[in-house]
Design a protein around this motif. Structure first.
Motif, short mmCIF file in Angstrom:
data_model
loop_
_atom_site.label_atom_id
_atom_site.label_comp_id
_atom_site.label_asym_id
_atom_site.label_seq_id
_atom_site.Cartn_x
_atom_site.Cartn_y
_atom_site.Cartn_z
N SER A 104 0.82 -1.21 0.00
CA SER A 104 0.00 0.00 0.00
C SER A 104 0.85 1.26 0.00
O SER A 104 1.94 1.30 0.59
CB SER A 104 -0.91 0.00 1.23
OG SER A 104 -1.69 1.18 1.28
N LEU A 105 0.34 2.30 -0.64
CA LEU A 105 1.01 3.61 -0.65
C LEU A 105 0.76 4.39 0.64
O LEU A 105 1.40 5.41 0.86
CB LEU A 105 0.50 4.46 -1.82
CG LEU A 105 0.86 4.01 -3.23
CD1 LEU A 105 0.26 4.96 -4.25
CD2 LEU A 105 2.36 3.93 -3.42
N HIS A 106 -0.18 3.94 1.46
CA HIS A 106 -0.47 4.63 2.70
C HIS A 106 -0.86 3.62 3.77
O HIS A 106 -1.21 2.47 3.46
CB HIS A 106 -1.59 5.66 2.52
CG HIS A 106 -2.90 5.07 2.11
ND1 HIS A 106 -3.21 4.75 0.81
CD2 HIS A 106 -4.01 4.71 2.83
CE1 HIS A 106 -4.43 4.24 0.74
NE2 HIS A 106 -4.93 4.20 1.96
N VAL A 107 -0.75 4.05 5.01
CA VAL A 107 -1.17 3.22 6.14
C VAL A 107 -2.08 4.07 7.03
O VAL A 107 -2.11 5.29 6.91
CB VAL A 107 0.03 2.68 6.95
CG1 VAL A 107 0.84 1.68 6.12
CG2 VAL A 107 0.92 3.82 7.44
N TRP A 108 -2.80 3.39 7.89
CA TRP A 108 -3.74 4.07 8.78
C TRP A 108 -3.29 3.87 10.21
O TRP A 108 -3.00 2.74 10.63
CB TRP A 108 -5.13 3.49 8.58
CG TRP A 108 -6.22 4.05 9.45
CD1 TRP A 108 -6.89 3.42 10.45
CD2 TRP A 108 -6.77 5.37 9.39
NE1 TRP A 108 -7.83 4.25 11.01
CE2 TRP A 108 -7.78 5.46 10.38
CE3 TRP A 108 -6.51 6.49 8.59
CZ2 TRP A 108 -8.52 6.62 10.59
CZ3 TRP A 108 -7.25 7.65 8.81
CH2 TRP A 108 -8.24 7.71 9.78
N LEU A 109 -3.17 4.97 10.95
CA LEU A 109 -2.78 4.92 12.35
C LEU A 109 -4.02 5.19 13.18
O LEU A 109 -4.39 6.34 13.43
CB LEU A 109 -1.70 5.97 12.63
CG LEU A 109 -1.00 5.90 13.99
CD1 LEU A 109 -0.29 4.57 14.17
CD2 LEU A 109 -0.03 7.06 14.15
N PRO A 110 -4.72 4.13 13.60
CA PRO A 110 -6.01 4.33 14.29
C PRO A 110 -5.83 5.01 15.63
O PRO A 110 -4.84 4.78 16.34
CB PRO A 110 -6.55 2.90 14.44
CG PRO A 110 -5.35 2.01 14.35
CD PRO A 110 -4.37 2.70 13.47
N GLY A 111 -6.79 5.85 15.96
CA GLY A 111 -6.80 6.51 17.26
C GLY A 111 -5.94 7.74 17.36
O GLY A 111 -6.12 8.55 18.27
N ALA A 112 -4.99 7.92 16.45
CA ALA A 112 -4.09 9.07 16.52
C ALA A 112 -4.80 10.33 16.04
O ALA A 112 -5.69 10.29 15.20
CB ALA A 112 -2.86 8.83 15.67
N VAL A 113 -4.40 11.47 16.60
CA VAL A 113 -5.01 12.76 16.27
C VAL A 113 -3.90 13.72 15.87
O VAL A 113 -2.87 13.82 16.55
CB VAL A 113 -5.78 13.34 17.47
CG1 VAL A 113 -6.40 14.67 17.11
CG2 VAL A 113 -6.85 12.36 17.94
N ALA A 114 -4.10 14.41 14.75
CA ALA A 114 -3.14 15.44 14.34
C ALA A 114 -3.16 16.58 15.35
O ALA A 114 -4.22 17.04 15.75
CB ALA A 114 -3.49 15.96 12.95
N THR A 115 -1.99 17.02 15.77
CA THR A 115 -1.89 18.10 16.75
C THR A 115 -1.03 19.23 16.20
O THR A 115 -0.22 19.02 15.30
CB THR A 115 -1.25 17.58 18.05
OG1 THR A 115 0.12 17.21 17.78
CG2 THR A 115 -1.99 16.37 18.59
N PRO A 116 -1.19 20.46 16.74
CA PRO A 116 -0.34 21.56 16.29
C PRO A 116 1.14 21.27 16.46
O PRO A 116 1.96 21.78 15.70
CB PRO A 116 -0.81 22.72 17.18
CG PRO A 116 -2.20 22.38 17.55
CD PRO A 116 -2.22 20.89 17.69
N THR A 117 1.51 20.44 17.46
CA THR A 117 2.93 20.16 17.67
C THR A 117 3.52 19.35 16.53
O THR A 117 4.73 19.37 16.32
CB THR A 117 3.14 19.40 18.99
OG1 THR A 117 2.31 18.23 18.99
CG2 THR A 117 2.78 20.26 20.17
N ALA A 118 2.71 18.62 15.78
CA ALA A 118 3.22 17.88 14.63
C ALA A 118 3.84 18.82 13.63
O ALA A 118 4.91 18.55 13.06
CB ALA A 118 2.11 17.06 13.99
#
Length: 471
Positions: free
Chosen positions: A408-422
């Motif tokens: 796959s060209l992408h994977v899914w990280l369940p439960g994770a949330v994008a944050t401003p610190t990223a």
């Protein structure tokens, strides 16, 4: 004001909000177009030097500033923003550390050309595109093929309007390209168009009326959701499991909601990377057939596995409208897609496509057709598969909690949330909020593995993401 989350894929249809912030007013009336990016400074928090550097980085990422563009001198920036010269010096220094700019004494400061050797700056884990194919030069192949096409084709003919579903040669090449997932297909069923988004928009237009209900995956392609909303359709989300659409949930919705259409991605679903196995595909098709509800199959990634699974359209040719794009298997810049319709439906779909987008770019259609006929497309696909598999192995090592197929060209990280610190840690991310259909719940991140120029840059980004997840 909050720092923006700066996700590339938030909404490709509202570019002024694409990075999570509204475009700010022009700064102090500057007449210099090269300084227009300074309007972003007010969108960021923190010290002034950092806000200037982040505004510059956002302008480069969005494409307002491109490689080779000269930006104003530091004293001019200081005057426009209303800060001292030292602050701007620090800002330009930070931009240089991030690989954004380069300068020469006496010439000025310029946006730096990015190369595969770059190891600084933002690591893009948000844009889903194929990596550069292993062992092949796209630039060299494009030069060679376009040169050959122009040498044997009258440019006036090539640049003219080309109405209809595509030439017989283009449709035949499309049928041959899709044979691994569809089997033998009559070229009369194939329509050539300028990209999958155009194809999906035309199919939604062709198959529905405002007020109709369509069933979509709980987490679905944002372009499809936006098109359906603009069309005035009612979106109903269907529960998903590790193989995508869940048959029992689909059966209930088909009975209770009376949908006009089912839309789904059976291979490497976007964003969850779920893939329907053969039994699941047969179950979904059987339910749709029994209910008399056609399927729009967005098979963007169907050719990526070395052993592709049969498409839904191969199981039910009379009821499935199949869309396959070269953007995810060869290169997004080609902007070519094929729609395979049920028998007798191609001309109606072609007419709708023509009303929306006239035609695909003739030169790109000629390039892809030549590549398919000459075996170049197959070599490119093989190179993309090799690089995609290597990157997926890297993701399995550095981010073991992420899910997705081995190719796959992408994977899914369940439960994770994008944050401003990223964003502060140099990561561009896209989260579940971008993909949620009405009524869907849950969090996660789609981690795209192809956008980073080199595996080393991807590894750096995945390590940062792993550390951010732990914290």
């Amino acid at each position: 004001m909050k720092s923006p989350s700066y996700n590339r894929a938030i909404d490709p249809y509202t570019s002024h909000l694409m990075y999570g912030y509204a475009v700010m007013p022009a700064t102090k009336g500057s007449p210099n177009p090269a300084a227009a990016w300074l309007r972003r400074v007010e969108a960021f928090d923190g010290p002034a030097y950092r806000r200037i550097a982040l505004a510059l980085e956002a302008a480069v990422a969005e494409g307002e500033l491109q490689a080779g563009d000269q930006i104003p001198a530091q004293r001019e920036i200081a005057r426009l923003v209303g800060v001292d010269f030292t602050t701007v010096t620090r800002a330009y220094g930070l931009a240089r550390e991030r690989g954004l700019v380069e300068g020469t004494t006496g010439r000025g400061t310029f946006i730096r050309s990015r190369t595969d050797d770059d190891e600084t700056g933002l690591v893009d884990l948000s844009m889903n595109l194929p990596p550069q194919p292993e062992g092949l030069s796209l630039a060299g192949l494009l030069r060679e093929t376009t040169g050959a096409i122009l040498a044997r084709t009258d440019p006036a003919t090539l640049m003219a309007y080309h109405p209809g579903a595509g030439s017989l040669a283009q449709r035949t090449a499309g049928a041959a390209w899709l044979a691994p997932t569809l089997g033998a297909v009559d070229p009369a069923r194939v329509v050539v168009t300028g990209g999958a988004q155009t194809a999906l928009t035309a199919l939604i237009d062709h198959l529905t009326r405002p007020g109709d209900t369509i069933l979509v995956e709980a987490l679905a392609y944002p372009g499809l959701l936006a098109t359906a909303r603009r069309r005035g359709l009612t979106l109903i989300s269907c529960h998903m499991d590790e193989e995508g659409l869940e048959p029992e949930a689909l059966a209930r919705l088909l009975t209770t909601q009376g949908p006009r259409l089912i839309c789904c991605t059976p291979t490497f679903q976007n964003p969850t990377a779920a893939t329907m196995g053969p039994a699941r595909r047969a179950a979904i098709v059987e339910q749709a057939r029994a209910a008399g509800v056609p399927i729009v199959e967005d098979d963007a990634y169907g050719l990526l596995p070395a052993a592709p699974l049969p498409a839904l359209a191969a199981l039910w040719p009379e009821g499935v409208f199949h869309v396959a794009t070269t953007a995810k298997t060869l290169s997004p810049g080609l902007r070519l897609a094929y729609v395979v319709t049920p028998p007798g439906r191609a001309e109606g779909v072609a007419a709708t496509l023509h009303a929306i987008a006239q035609m695909p770019a003739p030169l790109m259609a000629a390039v892809v057709t030549a590549w398919i006929r000459e075996g170049v497309a197959a070599k490119l696909l093989a190179g993309v598969r090799v690089e995609a598999a290597a990157r997926r192995t890297l993701a399995a090592e550095l981010l073991p909690s992420a899910v997705g197929g081995a190719e796959s060209l992408h994977v899914w990280l369940p439960g994770a949330v994008a944050t401003p610190t990223a964003r502060e840690r140099g990561l561009a991310l896209v989260g579940a909020e971008t993909f949620r259909a009405p009524g869907a719940v849950g969090e996660g991140l789609r981690i795209s593995l192809g956008a980073a120029g080199k595996r080393t840059a991807l590894a750096r980004g995945l390590r940062e993401l792993a550390a951010l997840s732990r914290s």
